[in-house]
Design a protein around this motif. Sequence first.
Motif, PDB file in Angstrom:
ATOM      1  N   GLY A  63     -50.227  51.499 -34.896  1.00 33.89           N
ATOM      2  CA  GLY A  63     -48.880  51.117 -34.497  1.00 33.89           C
ATOM      3  C   GLY A  63     -47.868  51.357 -35.597  1.00 33.89           C
ATOM      4  O   GLY A  63     -46.780  51.893 -35.359  1.00 33.89           O
ATOM      5  N   GLN A  64     -48.237  50.980 -36.824  1.00 36.74           N
ATOM      6  CA  GLN A  64     -47.344  51.244 -37.942  1.00 36.74           C
ATOM      7  C   GLN A  64     -47.130  52.742 -38.132  1.00 36.74           C
ATOM      8  O   GLN A  64     -46.012  53.212 -38.307  1.00 36.74           O
ATOM      9  N   ARG A  65     -48.220  53.493 -38.100  1.00 36.00           N
ATOM     10  CA  ARG A  65     -48.115  54.945 -38.292  1.00 36.00           C
ATOM     11  C   ARG A  65     -47.185  55.560 -37.252  1.00 36.00           C
ATOM     12  O   ARG A  65     -46.403  56.476 -37.559  1.00 36.00           O
ATOM     13  N   ALA A  66     -47.270  55.057 -36.020  1.00 32.64           N
ATOM     14  CA  ALA A  66     -46.415  55.584 -34.966  1.00 32.64           C
ATOM     15  C   ALA A  66     -44.950  55.240 -35.207  1.00 32.64           C
ATOM     16  O   ALA A  66     -44.058  56.099 -35.132  1.00 32.64           O
ATOM     17  N   VAL A  67     -44.682  53.987 -35.519  1.00 34.31           N
ATOM     18  CA  VAL A  67     -43.302  53.535 -35.713  1.00 34.31           C
ATOM     19  C   VAL A  67     -42.661  54.169 -36.945  1.00 34.31           C
ATOM     20  O   VAL A  67     -41.447  54.405 -36.974  1.00 34.31           O
ATOM     21  N   TYR A  68     -43.456  54.480 -37.954  1.00 38.52           N
ATOM     22  CA  TYR A  68     -42.906  55.101 -39.162  1.00 38.52           C
ATOM     23  C   TYR A  68     -42.233  56.439 -38.871  1.00 38.52           C
ATOM     24  O   TYR A  68     -41.433  56.928 -39.674  1.00 38.52           O
ATOM     25  N   GLU A  69     -42.548  57.045 -37.731  1.00 45.22           N
ATOM     26  CA  GLU A  69     -41.858  58.266 -37.319  1.00 45.22           C
ATOM     27  C   GLU A  69     -40.396  57.994 -36.967  1.00 45.22           C
ATOM     28  O   GLU A  69     -39.569  58.901 -36.958  1.00 45.22           O
ATOM     29  N   LEU A  70     -40.081  56.734 -36.652  1.00 39.91           N
ATOM     30  CA  LEU A  70     -38.718  56.357 -36.288  1.00 39.91           C
ATOM     31  C   LEU A  70     -37.940  55.804 -37.464  1.00 39.91           C
ATOM     32  O   LEU A  70     -36.709  55.859 -37.492  1.00 39.91           O
ATOM     33  N   GLY A  71     -38.661  55.231 -38.417  1.00 34.50           N
ATOM     34  CA  GLY A  71     -38.018  54.648 -39.586  1.00 34.50           C
ATOM     35  C   GLY A  71     -38.968  53.698 -40.292  1.00 34.50           C
ATOM     36  O   GLY A  71     -39.938  53.226 -39.706  1.00 34.50           O
ATOM     37  N   MET A  72     -38.681  53.428 -41.550  1.00 32.55           N
ATOM     38  CA  MET A  72     -39.506  52.520 -42.351  1.00 32.55           C
ATOM     39  C   MET A  72     -38.581  51.482 -42.976  1.00 32.55           C
ATOM     40  O   MET A  72     -38.019  51.691 -44.052  1.00 32.55           O
ATOM     41  N   THR A  73     -38.398  50.379 -42.258  1.00 34.41           N
ATOM     42  CA  THR A  73     -37.426  49.363 -42.656  1.00 34.41           C
ATOM     43  C   THR A  73     -38.085  48.026 -42.983  1.00 34.41           C
ATOM     44  O   THR A  73     -37.380  47.029 -43.165  1.00 34.41           O
ATOM     45  N   GLY A  74     -39.413  47.986 -43.024  1.00 40.61           N
ATOM     46  CA  GLY A  74     -40.108  46.772 -43.414  1.00 40.61           C
ATOM     47  C   GLY A  74     -40.219  45.700 -42.351  1.00 40.61           C
ATOM     48  O   GLY A  74     -40.689  44.598 -42.620  1.00 40.61           O
ATOM     49  N   ILE A  75     -39.814  46.004 -41.111  1.00 35.55           N
ATOM     50  CA  ILE A  75     -39.849  44.992 -40.052  1.00 35.55           C
ATOM     51  C   ILE A  75     -41.293  44.699 -39.635  1.00 35.55           C
ATOM     52  O   ILE A  75     -42.203  45.509 -39.870  1.00 35.55           O
ATOM     53  N   PRO A  76     -41.545  43.538 -38.999  1.00 38.42           N
ATOM     54  CA  PRO A  76     -42.870  43.270 -38.441  1.00 38.42           C
ATOM     55  C   PRO A  76     -43.221  44.299 -37.372  1.00 38.42           C
ATOM     56  O   PRO A  76     -42.409  44.582 -36.475  1.00 38.42           O
TER      57      PRO A  76
END
Length: 396
Positions: A63-76
Amino acid sequence: MANKVYVVGVGMTKFEKPGRREGWDYPQMAKESGTKALADAGISFDEVRQAYVGYVYGESTSGQRAVYELGMTGIPVVNVNNNCSTGSTALYLAAEAIRGGRADCALALGFEKMQPGSLGSTYDDREQPMGKHLQALAEISEVLFPPAPWMFGAAGREHMKTYGTTAEHFAKIGEKNHRHSVNNPYAQFQESYSLQDILDSRMIYDPLTKLQCSPTSDGSGAAILASESFVDSHGLDGQAVEIVGQAMTTDFASTFDGTAKNIIGYDMNVQAARQVYDQAGLGAEDFQVIELHDCFSANELLLYEALGLCAEGEAGKLVDSGDTTYGGKWVVNPSGGLISKGHPLGATGLAQCAELTWQLRGTAGKRQVDGVQAALQHNIGLGGAAVVTAYQRAER
């Protein structure tokens, strides 16, 4: 008092046969659907405060790897797995974050990268979570592998024996959903078939033929959920769709009462729908469009009764009436449903959300249902969890 929850952006990929798009891994799928959802909402990723990411097959923190494609802002970022209801479970959790005031904008995203062919187990060194369900069904039905068509086919046979439903009733559902998908550019299959084609396709588990079974698929879907204050501050009134009822249920003791229909979640579906109708102040008759979990045509038929579209035992008559397609009381699965649109497990619930959002906005193109004021979504995963969600056009 719970905060209101709005869908303000949706996006999805085309659902594809596994492996068909070369180099299309889950990060690329998630980037495609997530970027579309953010663009639809007209916001940037740094305005998202929490993310819930669903997938069934994959390593931890995918899930993190997928979302990192959109941005890396430190959110849960919360990884979600609830079998075939994974996408709607991510949606449910994101909505809970908004309802509870823990976030004013949340992302629900789901994806799946699947292997061709029937679903199998991944971890064979421990007890299977569906073992109890399979054992209970084996006590009342002949055993067939792979399990999924056996389980839903057995429930279909049970309905035939109890109420006189015929193989043609199930085939008519397959014909309808394939016909609907012709107008869906996101669907894995966009070909219509005659009723005879459906009946004559390869038998998987009588009465279910191949064209009445959902395929394995690759794909992704995403939704941006927001609070009322976020909608106001960002001027999103014109596109916001309100979630007016939502419930998740898991298995009851009645799951193992000796009936095939309860083993595949009938009581879960009934109870989730009742909770949603109570929350929304709506009944089945108040919806114009429904996206429901037709993993097999037998499940769609049983869901007509579980969701209250007709009385118990009357689903065959409902099929014959034509009231579940264009020109009838409801349009069920205008997207083509799982049978024809495809079923990438983690994405299915979010693709349903996208379709209903488009329907409520009046932007579903050739699939558009006339006069949509309220829409209903149903998604289930055996083992088990059922998620039902009611949507209405925002009146603000």
